[in-house]
Design a protein around this motif. Structure first.
Motif, PDB file in Angstrom:
ATOM      1  N   ASN A 242       2.256   1.771  -3.510  1.00 15.77           N
ATOM      2  CA  ASN A 242       1.232   2.257  -4.450  1.00 15.77           C
ATOM      3  C   ASN A 242       0.862   3.717  -4.188  1.00 15.77           C
ATOM      4  N   LYS A 243       0.844   4.082  -2.921  1.00 17.14           N
ATOM      5  CA  LYS A 243       0.361   5.410  -2.534  1.00 17.14           C
ATOM      6  C   LYS A 243       1.420   6.498  -2.682  1.00 17.14           C
ATOM      7  N   TYR A 244       2.684   6.173  -2.379  1.00 19.98           N
ATOM      8  CA  TYR A 244       3.705   7.222  -2.328  1.00 19.98           C
ATOM      9  C   TYR A 244       4.847   7.069  -3.334  1.00 19.98           C
TER      10      TYR A 244
ATOM     11  N   GLN B 181       3.016   6.948  -7.323  1.00 19.28           N
ATOM     12  CA  GLN B 181       2.324   8.196  -7.649  1.00 19.28           C
ATOM     13  C   GLN B 181       3.236   9.419  -7.595  1.00 19.28           C
TER      14      GLN B 181
ATOM     15  N   LYS C 243       0.829  -1.208   0.000  1.00 20.49           N
ATOM     16  CA  LYS C 243       0.000   0.000   0.000  1.00 20.49           C
ATOM     17  C   LYS C 243       0.864   1.259   0.000  1.00 20.49           C
TER      18      LYS C 243
END
Length: 751
Positions: free
Chosen positions: A237-239, A242, A234
């Motif tokens: 994917n999040k930091y 992106q 997670k």
């Protein structure tokens, strides 16, 4: 019939900030330079009046729907402004854009280069978009076009010696007893009291790397379907996927400590797919071309001999030449824009406008000479003249005498700063300014004197075999107990040597750099320098009440305006109207707070005091010391409660300097402290630096200003040029000796 004066911008009765009913006629299609001491009102005329009104009127041409998405600019406080044309504002705000924005993309050179490869590159692979690392088809699939692979630093992110309930997961969002961690524990059927180093491989995989999946979970007795994924999965994917640079500063600060970075193993930093990198012109692919310094890239482009490419080559060389002309030949097209300094950012923006076809507009520049070595100022002047000759009006806020000389018309604002300024003290030609008797005119006539009696160093701080960016095995000794100025042309390696390598070795040094002061309407000199805490305590102690009452950001705030002093009335699609708060009459505090006094003054009366008045009023040792620091940097005239958003760039720089001066340190590093300072203010700055050295400190200054360089005890001149032609120590020694060094460009300008 009325007579229309279309050849001048006519301002009548300007009263923004400290302006005192100023009326002006600014010639169009000429270079007009506004000068004067820092805080005299130059920016109030140029940015808060001319630029603001021009932008406001331009925005009014859009539909109400579109205007709802545009910044709402209030009408300036003036009687009238006539004959305005569209304003193009070229300021010093640094270019952001994250990892996907480069010098090539921001100057629109990259699209032309991509077109060149699409037309004549071999083997031919298709359209121009395939040569962009921002296009899914062109970018390297492994690193998503970033050129580097960010990963999670597992040593910092996970403590294997702890259980989940003991805080084994250190990443943000995974607090013990927090929702995120609870979801992972439930979904993976994990034991929260078991130490991670005793987890099986399967359990660790479920905790850290499980792919996103829907799981039915129990929350307060209710079954809910939730998407759950492993902790590291997670976070990635999040930091990472992106681009963390596009997140807020607060998020970046929380996340960056857990990241580790290295070149992408697939594209090796080139950011593009293998098929794109295989396409070449004269043996070079597009990534190799964008990594060549612009000064050399022009010659590489000119060597392309192909009839199909001729118009593209012509357009490319023209745009690249603009970058060379403005002194940015040491940059590369793949340089990320958020690594550029404020001065470099402004010059890159200028280049964009040189290639444009707009005429009869007003270009507004905010100190374009910032970050420029005296050698490169003539390049800036030629650029300003070229813009004027295209038929545009050029307005410049500037302190550099060599830039002021090229003005067709000069407006000197003064006579002093703040409430003692806000008037026009001179209008006319450069030669008239010299004889005007104004502060600017008098300082322009002063000769440059080299320091003769230099202090003796007490020791040395050595840097050995420095090889970073363009530095090549540099060895240098920085003397201690003296004032050392590090100078050299832009891109010569000054910042790399001091801000990166030296500060790595001396992390305890006090750094005063060009990063912005937080400018909100709720912050003021009292809050920024820390004296507001002492003032609140003094009021609370004298009146035996809670100190939160004496903050307009807390319990003492007027309930009607929440401590802003003004009330905004939203008129839907129209501009919101700002009116003084009727409840507190703009004083920001509740009525009951004003009854409490300290030595006969209320909190509002204290915040309305100037620094000068506050020095006479306060006896508190800590408050007096910080107020004296503000006085020492020439900010006597500002009030304690003046919002930082109303201060000029030079004033912000000095308030930052004042807030650092009272700290105890042995090494001070200052990065271009003369930014935004008038010639008369530089004398004050020199007094501060000398006072620090006389107390036994070591002061190191990165600077281009000749008044500062000439008064150094020791000069380190870097060069001989910028980029790959720089990165060497050209001179080390006293000011009197640099003028005898032939290879020193700085020495030539000190003669």
């Amino acid at each position: 019939m009325p007579v229309f004066d279309h050849d001048h911008i006519v301002i009548t009765g300007a009263r923004e900030n400290n302006l005192k009913n100023v009326s002006l006629r600014i010639p169009k299609r000429k270079i007009t330079i506004f000068t004067g001491v820092s805080g005299s009102g130059k920016s109030s005329i140029v940015f808060d009046t001319i630029a603001a009104e021009s932008t406001r009127l331009l925005n009014e041409n859009f539909s109400m729907f579109v205007r709802n998405f545009l910044p709402r600019i209030p009408q300036p406080d003036t009687d009238a402004i006539e004959n305005l044309s569209m304003a193009v504002i070229v300021d010093q705000k640094r270019l952001g854009g994250g990892s996907h924005s480069t010098v090539g993309t921001i100057t629109d050179i990259a699209p032309i280069l991509r077109l060149l490869f699409a037309r004549v590159g071999q083997p031919h692979i298709g359209q121009a978009s395939l040569f962009s690392f921002n296009d899914p088809q062109g970018m390297c699939p492994e690193c998503s076009g970033l050129g580097r692979r960010l990963g999670v630093d597992m040593g910092k992110a996970v403590d294997m010696s702890r259980s989940l309930r003991e805080g084994a997961i250190r990443l943000p969002d995974y607090a013990v007893d927090g929702l995120e961690l609870n979801m992972v524990i439930q979904a993976g059927a994990l034991d929260p009291d078991k130490k991670l180093n005793t987890y099986s491989e399967d359990e660790l995989d479920r905790l850290l790397y499980a792919k996103a999946r829907k799981v039915q979970m129990d929350f307060a007795g209710k079954a809910m379907n939730m998407t759950v994924e492993g902790v590291i999965e997670k976070f990635t994917n999040k930091y990472i996927k992106q681009d963390v640079k596009t997140k807020s500063e607060r998020t970046q600060r929380a996340v960056v400590p857990f990241l580790t970075e290295g070149p992408c193993t697939s594209c090796r930093g080139a950011r593009l797919s293998q098929a794109t990198l295989a396409c070449r012109i004269n043996g070079r692919n597009i990534a190799e071309m964008t990594s060549i310094e612009i000064g050399q890239l022009i010659d590489v482009i000119r060597e392309i001999d192909d009839a199909v490419a001729e118009p593209i080559v012509r357009s490319l060389t023209e745009r690249l030449q603009h970058l060379v002309d403005i002194g940015l030949d040491y940059l590369t097209l793949d340089r990320e824009t958020d690594t550029l300094s404020g001065g470099e950012s402004q010059r890159v923006k200028m280049v964009k406008h040189l290639s444009g076809s707009l005429v009869d507009v007003t270009y507004i520049f905010d100190e374009p000479s910032v970050g420029l070595h005296p050698r490169d100022v003539h390049r800036l002047n030629e650029l300003l003249q070229r813009l004027r000759d295209k038929g545009t009006t050029v307005i410049v806020v500037e302190h550099d005498p060599d830039v002021i000389k090229v003005a067709d018309h000069i407006v000197d604002v003064g006579p002093r700063a703040g409430s003692r300024g806000g008037q026009i003290v001179y209008e006319g030609s450069f030669h008239g300014l010299l004889d005007s008797g104004t502060l600017t005119g008098n300082y322009m006539r002063r000769p440059l004197l080299l320091k003769q009696e230099c202090r003796q160093p007490s020791g040395k701080l050595s840097i050995r075999d420095a090889s970073l960016h363009n530095l090549r095995h540099v060895n240098v000794d920085i003397p201690t107990g003296v004032l050392t100025v590090v100078t050299g042309v832009a891109g010569s390696g000054k910042s790399t040597l001091i801000n990166e390598l030296f500060l790595q070795q001396h992390p305890d040094a006090i750094v005063i750099d060009q990063s912005a002061v937080g400018v909100s309407t709720r912050s003021n000199p009292a809050t920024y320098t820390g004296i507001m805490d002492d003032i609140r305590k003094a009021f609370a102690s004298a009146n035996k009440v809670n100190q939160g009452l004496f903050s307009f950001n807390s319990k003492g705030a007027c309930e009607n305006c929440q401590g802003l002093g003004v009330v905004y009335t939203d008129l839907a699609f129209l501009d919101s109207v700002k009116l003084p708060c009727e409840a507190c009459c703009g004083r920001r505090f509740k009525e009951e707070v004003l009854a409490y006094q300290l030595h006969g003054k209320s909190i509002v009366e204290v915040l309305e005091m100037t620094v000068e008045q506050a020095l006479d009023f306060f006896q508190l040792k800590d408050v007096v010391r910080k107020l004296q620091a503000m006085s020492d940097v020439g900010l006597n005239y500002i009030t304690l409660g003046q919002p930082l958003s109303t201060l000029s760039g030079g004033e912000c720089q000095r308030i930052k300097l004042a807030s650092e001066l009272h700290k105890d340190g042995s090494i001070y590093v200052m990065d271009e402290p003369t930014t935004g300072l008038h010639m008369s203010d530089i004398g004050l700055l020199m007094e501060i630096m000398n006072r620090l050295v006389d107390k036994g400190n070591t002061v190191i200054v990165i600077e281009h200003n000749l008044d500062v360089i000439s008064q150094a005890d020791w000069i380190i001149d870097m060069g001989p040029d910028g980029g790959s032609r720089g990165g060497q120590i050209v001179f080390e020694g006293k000011p009197e000796h640099i003028i005898q060094t032939k290879q020193s460009l700085t020495g030539d300008y000190l003669k």
